[in-house]
Structures are given as structure tokens and as C-alpha cells.
Design a protein around this motif. Structure first.
Motif, PDB file in Angstrom:
ATOM      1  N   PRO A 390       0.861  -1.188   0.000  1.00 29.59           N
ATOM      2  CA  PRO A 390       0.000   0.000   0.000  1.00 29.59           C
ATOM      3  C   PRO A 390       0.895   1.235   0.000  1.00 29.59           C
ATOM      4  N   GLU A 393      -1.831   6.294   1.316  1.00 36.83           N
ATOM      5  CA  GLU A 393      -2.994   6.175   2.168  1.00 36.83           C
ATOM      6  C   GLU A 393      -3.297   7.543   2.760  1.00 36.83           C
ATOM      7  N   ASN A 401     -10.759   5.693   5.863  1.00 35.77           N
ATOM      8  CA  ASN A 401      -9.331   5.453   5.628  1.00 35.77           C
ATOM      9  C   ASN A 401      -9.165   4.829   4.248  1.00 35.77           C
ATOM     10  N   CYS A 402      -8.401   5.483   3.383  1.00 37.97           N
ATOM     11  CA  CYS A 402      -8.239   5.025   1.998  1.00 37.97           C
ATOM     12  C   CYS A 402      -6.800   4.573   1.756  1.00 37.97           C
ATOM     13  N   ARG A 403      -6.674   3.499   1.004  1.00 38.55           N
ATOM     14  CA  ARG A 403      -5.366   3.003   0.584  1.00 38.55           C
ATOM     15  C   ARG A 403      -5.402   2.715  -0.909  1.00 38.55           C
ATOM     16  N   TRP A 427      -8.320   1.826  -5.382  1.00 38.80           N
ATOM     17  CA  TRP A 427      -8.452   2.647  -4.180  1.00 38.80           C
ATOM     18  C   TRP A 427      -9.478   1.961  -3.284  1.00 38.80           C
ATOM     19  N   CYS A 429     -11.525   2.415   0.334  1.00 41.11           N
ATOM     20  CA  CYS A 429     -11.832   3.354   1.412  1.00 41.11           C
ATOM     21  C   CYS A 429     -12.822   2.713   2.368  1.00 41.11           C
TER      22      CYS A 429
END
Length: 529
Positions: A390, A393, A401-403, A427, A429
Motif C-alpha cells: 500500500p 494512504e 481510511n483510503c489506501r 483505491w 476506502c
């Protein structure tokens, strides 16, 4: 996971031999014959991945064509309980990566000779292995000489198809043993396997691969530009001829290598033991008779006395200057070739180098999605990022929380997400509250592959409505596994130019079955218009 006593596809499981990222290998008893077999099984969650499934099946098909004492025999393959399996010869031993290294010279030569024989047989039958390394060489102890068997044709290709990568353009060989042409995406032939075999010999003798480093970029640079390292720097007792043989097999240009793996193996034995026929261009030349150069009838120029009785004839100064004049030109040509190859590798987005340097189309898609939906996603361009982890982020819409990921095959955490693992970028989230809605953006290599993934998901879920907003189309679905409700989802596709490859999946777990209201309430708040 199977346990002792279980029966699968008619085979009685005795014990687990090993596990990997794609599957497991079990020791099993043949259902009809009094023999043990190695049963290789693909993980159930990968069955829907068309590329991995094709690779698994290709391993059986190609290996089954190769009958050779140094190649692991494949007996059968099939599908049972939704899992692909291959039954093959059980080798009671270890692989060459798990023996204490460095190893004695004679054992190394024996291993290379057996592997070379297997590779040449595969090449004569139109098959390239493409992943030669110590871990794919099995060693079986017998009452006589140690047996050497080549295995794992999982990424092998027919010779006329060997220049193709996987559908998603990913690199599949082992970096430490990969040839320069594999790293640059150039066409491959049998000499690519020879390069990997030479790396394997170096590893067995030195205890480390030729360009070993914890930094993958350094490994790539070594394969593409670095001179072959001297094995005598690690094993000074070895004769100098070994360095010359390895340098030829590790040449950057395939045309500069040996014609076959057997020729390379013979050169190794000759260099180490001085037995057998030395390869062309190596070894001490026959002694030349001393040639007396008679005095000329006239005196040479002052300061340039002709040496009498010297075995090396006198070369006039003009001839020496002419030969030296070529040196800058040759150097410029070599430099131009190296620079040109470097520029091509740098600019080509499909090579493994681009993947390491975060310059592939998938990495660009990550940034493009962030730019298109800045209220949903964090910024998508971060330098100095770690390959295949990842690498971005941040906080997205609603505090989620997005990666960001590339190579999403290994980044889908839930079984139902495998439908979308052909995507090149993702993506994801998530909310801290498990019952809140979550969303994921995917980009696919082509619009067709995106449409195929959506169709696959729809075939596994139930249609409960649809909607649209501008250029976005929304398909409302509910997903069940084994008649058990899993989640409510909205699958969104886009008709905007340049976004045909994009898919948005919004989902929410719920106990209310077909009730999509909580998800849609959150969904309409997403700033997607």
C-alpha cells in the motif's frame, strides 16, 4: 486446508508438503495404484482468476509433454469441489534453495548438468521454463548419485509465445534470476533460461545470487548494466576460467551466450576440473613456436629497435596508431547502445522497471482517480514509494481510511472481491464502523476487461434496481454466498471519455437482506456528480 485422512479427487491425503501464494502441495496416495503422488492444488479463491487458472492448467499441459529423467513427471489434472489440481511425481528430497550454501564444486556441477539436460529437452520440444532458480530444482537422495529434477512450469510458455507477459502486464519470474530480456519485455528464447541457470550456479557456489540486494532497483540495474560479478571474489580457490564461463553465460545480449545449456554445463566442468572439451574461445591456446625475425637490410628508425628472436613480430608505429584510433569509435557505439536501451526501458510503461519506479499505467490511474474525485479520495501522487505495498494512504470521504494498490490480485481481502482482481489499480476506502458503507475504485487494463468484471459480479449477485446520474450508471445488487446474505452493493460505471475502464463498488453489510436503503442513503451523499 486438507488434513491427514481426507480424500480429494479420489486421492487419500497423507500430509502437507508445502504452501505458497497460489496453492498447496500434499503428499497423497494414488486411488488405484500402489504409489505416492504429489497433489498440487490451486487456492479456491483464485479459481475465478482467468489468468492464474490458465497458468495453472498450462503447467500441467506443458510439463506433461516433457518426458525426461530430469523433469518431474505430471500424471493427471482436473477440477474437484471448485478447485484445480495437478497430480505429479513425488520427489522425496529437498529443493536446491534449502541446502546449505555455498556447496562443494562437484555437487554444483552435477546439479547444473542435470538441470541443463532438462532445459535443453524442454527447449527442443518448444517450451521455455522462464523461472529457473534453486527453489525449482529438486534433489533426491538415492543409493547412487543424487537425482536432479526440474519442476514448476507454472509460468512456462511455448517458444513461439514466450515474449508475451501476463494479461495485466505483470512480471512473474523471480527477480534475482531473471534475464535482461525478461526485465525489459524483449522477445525470449532458450538463452534466457541459460542466463537464469548461470545465476543459479553462481548462487550455489557463492551462497547468494549474482546481483543480490535488498533494493530491487539495484538488482535490476545489475542485470541490465552491471558486469558479471567474479565468483573468485567469494571462492578464491576456484580457477580463473570459471569467471570467463560465467561471464559468457551472463552476457547481456543473448547472442553472446552459449548455444545451449548443455554447452554451458560442459564449459563449467571443463573450467572447474579441466576435463572434457573446452568451449570455443576458452582455455590455454597451443604453444606457439618461437619465431626469429631476421634483421632488415636497412636500419629501423632511431629509438625503434626491432627485437631479434622475439616471438611477437614487430608492429610498425603507424599500425599501432590505426588500431588505437578505432577505440573511441567502438566506445561511442557501445555507449549509444547502452544509453538507448536505458531510455527505452525508462520510457516503456510495461516493463518491470516501470513497476518498480511507480511509472506504470496503474500508478497513473491512481493519480487520475484522485484528481477526478478529490472530495472522495486523498491525493494520489507520492514519491519514493515501496513496490507492491500500500503505497498511498490518507483520509477520504466521510473520514474513511483510503489506501491505493497496484497489482490488486494480492490486495483483495474478501473472497467476493476476487471478481475484480484483474484490475490494475485500486483505491479502497473503509469506515472504522463495520456497518457503515465502504467504497472501492478499480481501474482495468481495458474497457472490455472492466465490463467483464462487472458482468461476473452481476452473475453472482441479485438485481434489485438501478439508477443513473449524468455519465454515471448505478446497478443495485445484493450478494449471497451459500444462501447466506453477505452485503448490499452499488456497482457504478462511467461513460466519460477516459473513464470507461473505471468501476466504483460501494457496499455495506447489513442484517436486513434486500434492504438497500441504508447504503443508498450514504451513496447519494457521495460527491460523484
Amino acid at each position: 486446508m486438507l488434513t491427514t485422512g481426507d480424500v480429494f479427487a479420489g486421492y487419500a491425503i497423507e500430509r502437507l508438503l508445502g504452501r505458497g501464494g497460489m496453492g498447496s502441495v500434499y503428499l497423497a496416495r494414488h486411488p488405484r495404484l500402489p504409489r505416492q503422488t504429489a497433489l498440487k492444488m490451486l487456492n479456491a479463491e483464485l479459481f475465478s482468476d482467468n489468468e492464474i487458472r490458465a497458468r495453472f492448467e498450462r503447467e500441467a499441459d506443458l510439463a506433461a509433454q516433457l518426458e525426461h529423467p530430469n523433469i518431474v513427471t505430471v500424471y493427471d489434472r482436473g477440477v474437484d469441489e471448485g478447485r484445480l489440481w495437478i497430480s505429479m511425481q513425488f520427489v522425496d528430497g529437498v529443493d536446491a534453495a534449502n541446502i546449505d550454501q555455498p556447496i562443494p564444486v562437484e555437487r554444483a556441477v552435477h546439479i547444473i548438468e542435470g538441470t541443463a539436460a532438462a532445459l535443453d529437452h524442454a527447449h527442443r520440444n518448444g517450451v521455455l521454463h522462464r523461472d529457473v532458480k534453486p527453489a525449482n530444482i529438486l534433489l533426491a537422495g538415492t543409493t547412487g548419485r543424487e537425482r536432479v529434477l526440474l519442476t514448476d512450469f507454472g509460468i512456462a510458455r511455448p517458444t513461439d509465445d514466450a515474449h508475451h507477459l501476463t494479461q495485466t502486464g505483470t512480471f512473474t519470474a523471480t527477480l534475482a534470476y531473471a534475464s535482461p530480456e525478461q526485465l525489459t519485455g524483449a522477445p525470449l528464447d532458450h538463452r534466457s533460461d541459460q542466463y537464469s541457470l548461470a545465476c543459479t550456479l553462481y548462487s550455489l557456489l557463492a551462497g547468494a545470487a549474482p546481483f543480490a540486494s535488498t533494493n530491487p532497483v539495484s538488482v535490476i540495474q545489475g542485470h541490465l548494466q552491471g558486469p558479471p560479478p567474479s565468483i573468485r571474489a567469494r571462492r578464491p580457490e576456484l580457477p580463473p576460467a570459471v569467471d570467463a564461463v560465467l561471464a559468457r553465460a551472463l552476457a547481456k545480449r543473448p547472442a553472446d551466450r552459449f548455444d545451449s545449456c548443455a554447452e554451458f554445463a560442459a564449459a563449467v566442468r571443463w573450467a572447474l576440473h579441466g576435463t572434457g572439451t573446452g568451449p570455443t574461445g576458452f582455455g590455454p591456446r597451443p604453444a606457439q613456436p618461437r619465431v626469429h625475425v631476421p634483421s632488415a637490410p636497412h636500419q629501423p628508425s632511431p629509438g625503434r629497435a626491432r627485437p631479434a628472436g622475439n616471438a611477437v613480430p614487430f608492429v610498425p608505429a603507424r599500425a599501432r596508431r590505426t588500431s588505437r584510433a578505432w577505440a573511441p569509435s567502438v566506445l561511442l557505439v557501445v555507449l549509444a547502445v547502452v544509453v538507448g536501451a536505458g531510455v527505452w526501458v525508462w520510457r516503456d510503461e510495461s516493463t518491470f522497471v516501470a513497476d518498480i519506479l511507480n511509472r506504470t499505467q496503474a500508478h497513473k490511474d491512481i493519480a487520475a482517480m484522485s484528481a477526478a474525485f478529490p472530495q472522495l479520495l486523498p491525493p494520489g501522487e507520492v514519491a519514493g514509494l515501496e513496490h507492491r505495498n500500500p503505497y498511498i494512504e490518507g483520509i477520504g470521504f466521510g473520514g474513511r481510511n483510503c489506501r491505493a494498490y497496484v497489482n490488486t490480485t494480492t490486495r483483495n481481502e474478501l473472497e467476493w472481491e476476487s471478481t475484480f482482481q484483474a484490475a490494475g489499480a485500486k483505491w479502497a476506502c473503509k469506515s472504522a464502523e463495520i456497518r457503515d458503507s465502504h467504497f472501492s475504485f478499480y481501474t482495468f487494463p481495458t474497457a472490455e476487461s472492466a465490463a467483464a468484471a462487472v458482468a461476473d459480479f452481476e452473475s453472482k449477485s441479485r438485481d434489485v434496481g438501478s439508477g443513473a446520474s449524468g455519465t454515471r450508471s448505478d446497478d443495485h445488487r445484493t450478494l449471497y454466498y451459500n444462501n447466506r446474505y453477505v452485503l448490499a452493493a452499488v456497482v457504478s460505471t462511467f461513460s466519460d471519455p477516459g473513464r470507461e475502464r473505471w468501476v466504483l463498488l460501494s457496499h455495506r453489510s447489513s442484517t436486513s437482506g434486500n434492504d438497500l436503503a441504508p447504503l443508498l442513503k450514504d451513496f447519494v451523499r457521495f460527491p460523484l456528480r
